[in-house]
Scaffold this active site. Structure first.
Site, PDB file in Angstrom:
ATOM      1  N   LYS A  86      18.429  -9.429   0.025  1.00 31.35           N
ATOM      2  CA  LYS A  86      17.946 -10.745  -0.402  1.00 31.35           C
ATOM      3  C   LYS A  86      17.013 -11.326   0.659  1.00 31.35           C
ATOM      4  O   LYS A  86      16.941 -10.829   1.783  1.00 31.35           O
ATOM      5  CB  LYS A  86      19.146 -11.672  -0.640  1.00 31.35           C
ATOM      6  CG  LYS A  86      20.032 -11.870   0.577  1.00 31.35           C
ATOM      7  CD  LYS A  86      21.244 -12.709   0.243  1.00 31.35           C
ATOM      8  CE  LYS A  86      22.128 -12.884   1.479  1.00 31.35           C
ATOM      9  NZ  LYS A  86      23.268 -13.776   1.220  1.00 31.35           N
TER      10      LYS A  86
ATOM     11  N   ARG B   7      32.702 -22.363  -1.311  1.00 24.37           N
ATOM     12  CA  ARG B   7      31.282 -22.446  -1.650  1.00 24.37           C
ATOM     13  C   ARG B   7      31.092 -22.073  -3.121  1.00 24.37           C
ATOM     14  O   ARG B   7      30.642 -22.885  -3.916  1.00 24.37           O
ATOM     15  CB  ARG B   7      30.456 -21.539  -0.733  1.00 24.37           C
ATOM     16  CG  ARG B   7      28.952 -21.649  -0.950  1.00 24.37           C
ATOM     17  CD  ARG B   7      28.178 -20.841   0.078  1.00 24.37           C
ATOM     18  NE  ARG B   7      28.408 -19.393  -0.048  1.00 24.37           N
ATOM     19  CZ  ARG B   7      27.754 -18.479   0.685  1.00 24.37           C
ATOM     20  NH1 ARG B   7      26.861 -18.875   1.593  1.00 24.37           N
ATOM     21  NH2 ARG B   7      28.007 -17.190   0.518  1.00 24.37           N
TER      22      ARG B   7
ATOM     23  N   TYR C  13      -2.074 -28.235  23.094  1.00 26.97           N
ATOM     24  CA  TYR C  13      -1.913 -29.520  22.415  1.00 26.97           C
ATOM     25  C   TYR C  13      -1.063 -30.480  23.236  1.00 26.97           C
ATOM     26  O   TYR C  13      -0.054 -30.094  23.835  1.00 26.97           O
ATOM     27  CB  TYR C  13      -1.244 -29.318  21.049  1.00 26.97           C
ATOM     28  CG  TYR C  13      -2.197 -28.896  19.958  1.00 26.97           C
ATOM     29  CD1 TYR C  13      -3.241 -29.725  19.563  1.00 26.97           C
ATOM     30  CD2 TYR C  13      -2.036 -27.677  19.319  1.00 26.97           C
ATOM     31  CE1 TYR C  13      -4.109 -29.345  18.557  1.00 26.97           C
ATOM     32  CE2 TYR C  13      -2.891 -27.278  18.306  1.00 26.97           C
ATOM     33  CZ  TYR C  13      -3.931 -28.122  17.931  1.00 26.97           C
ATOM     34  OH  TYR C  13      -4.783 -27.728  16.930  1.00 26.97           O
TER      35      TYR C  13
ATOM     36  N   MET D 155      -0.438 -23.456  15.498  1.00 27.50           N
ATOM     37  CA  MET D 155      -0.210 -22.849  14.190  1.00 27.50           C
ATOM     38  C   MET D 155      -0.531 -21.358  14.184  1.00 27.50           C
ATOM     39  O   MET D 155       0.194 -20.556  13.580  1.00 27.50           O
ATOM     40  CB  MET D 155      -1.038 -23.553  13.113  1.00 27.50           C
ATOM     41  CG  MET D 155      -0.791 -23.016  11.709  1.00 27.50           C
ATOM     42  SD  MET D 155      -1.737 -23.862  10.432  1.00 27.50           S
ATOM     43  CE  MET D 155      -0.889 -25.451  10.388  1.00 27.50           C
TER      44      MET D 155
END
EC number: 5.1.1.1
Length: 364
Positions: free
Chosen positions: A35, A132, A260, A308
């Protein structure tokens, strides 16, 4: 020129880790959890290798994941761990012969509506204490009485999930296993006996949780489910090597600012490398300024804030030029588990962070 960032996926490591599962659970069948894009590693690369290595089935979280896996044509059963999410999914699942994990009454109503006469193979999820998903054990007799009205619905077995297998000595593990054993004693005789409880932690450290199926996930990718331990310390091999390269070099003088927010100031003359990787690729922004990274085979550290698309590394004591190879994490670089601990998170989350824009490449 192609941006140099890439995730190398080791076929040899995948095969090795499947062998470790076999060593720990020799009598069980392996349902490999793929998954979340094989925990971020790339399901289209990993699943064929896992099938070749002999896993017996695959487990996914959604119909969309099942369909992507089905398209690979691997001829292994595919299990939807969450079952159907609406009635429409039941029809597709029945046509594809997916294994369905049923955990609540509404799903049974969908089966009645869309597949009352279809040949279905089901697992029944039992809540053994995690609270759950799953039916309470006391509801199972009535549930199975209803299921027996459908002779073409085959209940393969019961399934549950361990909440604390990452801490093997926790008594809650035996408590859950006891609840599961009691459930099997009450209704197991009307199933095919294909029960499943153990996840990676259960496979490695809790043999009393091994049933017909074991469901390893994280360990297949060479990562440890145990806090404070690396996969390499328990016989696993990391599948991922997340790589990039130095694309620019800057010489800074004392007092020069970097990145930054001008968040880092050079205390002395230093050499800084700019690496093609950033939080847009899934590299955690909070690993800026001090996280280990490997450049040209030498361990150094990140500097300033992660951007980024780029991050900074200290090359002051590293012999490296533009184009020098960088390993951000995984094989050949900082262990993913160590970086996760530094962030106060778990290796599951770290492995799933890597974005789709990072190419995955199978290496043998």
């Amino acid at each position: 020129m192609t941006r140099p960032i890439v995730a190398d996926i080791s076929a040899a490591a995948l095969r090795h880790n499947v062998a470790v599962v076999r060593e720990h659970a020799p009598r069980a069948r392996i349902m490999a959890a793929v998954k979340a894009n094989a925990y971020g590693h790339g399901v289209t690369l990993c699943a064929p290798v896992l099938a070749e290595a002999g896993v017996d089935a695959f487990a996914v979280a959604s119909l969309e994941e099942a369909e992507a896996l089905h398209a690979l044509g691997l001829e292994r059963p595919i299990c939807l761990l969450g079952g159907p999410f609406d009635a429409d999914e039941v029809s597709v699942a029945a046509e594809r012969a997916y294994l369905l994990v049923i955990h609540e009454q509404r799903q049974l109503q969908w089966l009645e509506t869309r597949a009352a006469d279809a040949a279905l193979r089901l697992f029944i999820k039992v809540d053994t204490g995690m609270h759950r998903l799953g039916f309470a054990p006391e509801r199972l007799p009535a549930l199975f009485a209803a299921l027996q009205r459908h002779p073409r619905w085959e209940v393969l077995g019961l399934m549950s999930h361990l909440a604390r297998s990452d801490t093997p000595d926790d008594p809650f593990n035996r408590q859950q296993a006891g609840v599961f054993a009691d459930a099997i004693a009450h209704v197991g005789h009307v199933t095919a006996g294909q029960h499943s409880l153990a996840n990676s932690g259960g496979v490695l450290a809790l043999p009393f949780t091994h049933q017909y199926w074991v469901r390893p996930g994280l360990m297949l990718y060479g990562l440890s489910p145990f806090a404070g331990r690396r996969g390499s310390e328990i016989g696993l091999q990391p599948v991922l090597s997340w790589r990039s390269a130095v694309v620019a070099i800057r010489e800074l003088g004392p007092g020069d600012w970097l990145g930054y927010g001008a968040a880092w100031q050079a205390p002395a003359r230093c050499r800084v490398g700019v690496v093609a990787a950033g939080y847009g690729d899934g590299y955690p922004r909070h690993l800026g300024c001090g996280a280990p990274v490997t450049v040209a085979g030498q361990t150094t550290r990140t500097l300033a804030r992660v951007s980024m698309d780029m991050l900074f590394v200290d090359l002051t004591a590293v012999e490296a030029d533009i184009g020098a190879p960088v390993v951000l994490m995984g094989a050949g670089g900082p262990p993913l588990e160590s970086l996760a601990a530094e962030l106060g998170t778990i290796s599951y989350e770290m492995s799933c962070r890597m974005q789709m824009r990072v190419p995955r490449r199978l290496v043998s």
